[in-house]
Design a protein around this motif. Structure first.
Motif: not given
Ligand SMILES: [Zn+2]
Length: 82
Positions: A6-9, A31-32, A36-43
């Protein structure tokens, strides 16, 4: 759900998101996901900062004037002083 997949997507849609070219549906799901995803926020943060830096660089003259001066001198373009 496969979180990594999901993250990769999501990350695949980020550059469009930052450019404002992502469709509203995908924006919303991104945005949803970001909530929930700290990793993607950092990206996203890193990407935005990189883009801001890039834009700041693009606003400056691409060649520093000293370098340009030397370049012109080497090319014997004596109209540099005008
Ligand atoms: Zn994620």
């Amino acid at each position: 759900m496969n979180q990594k997949g999901h993250c990769a997507e999501m990350i695949g849609t980020l550059s469009d998101y930052i450019d404002g070219e992502l469709s509203p549906e995908l924006c919303q799901s991104l945005e949803e996901h970001l909530k929930d995803c700290q990793d993607c926020r950092v990206v996203v943060d890193t990407m935005k900062k990189t883009i801001e830096l890039y834009k700041m660089e693009a606003d400056k003259e691409s060649i520093p004037s000293k370098v340009k001066e030397r370049l012109f001198a080497r090319l014997n373009l004596d109209d540099f002083e005008k």
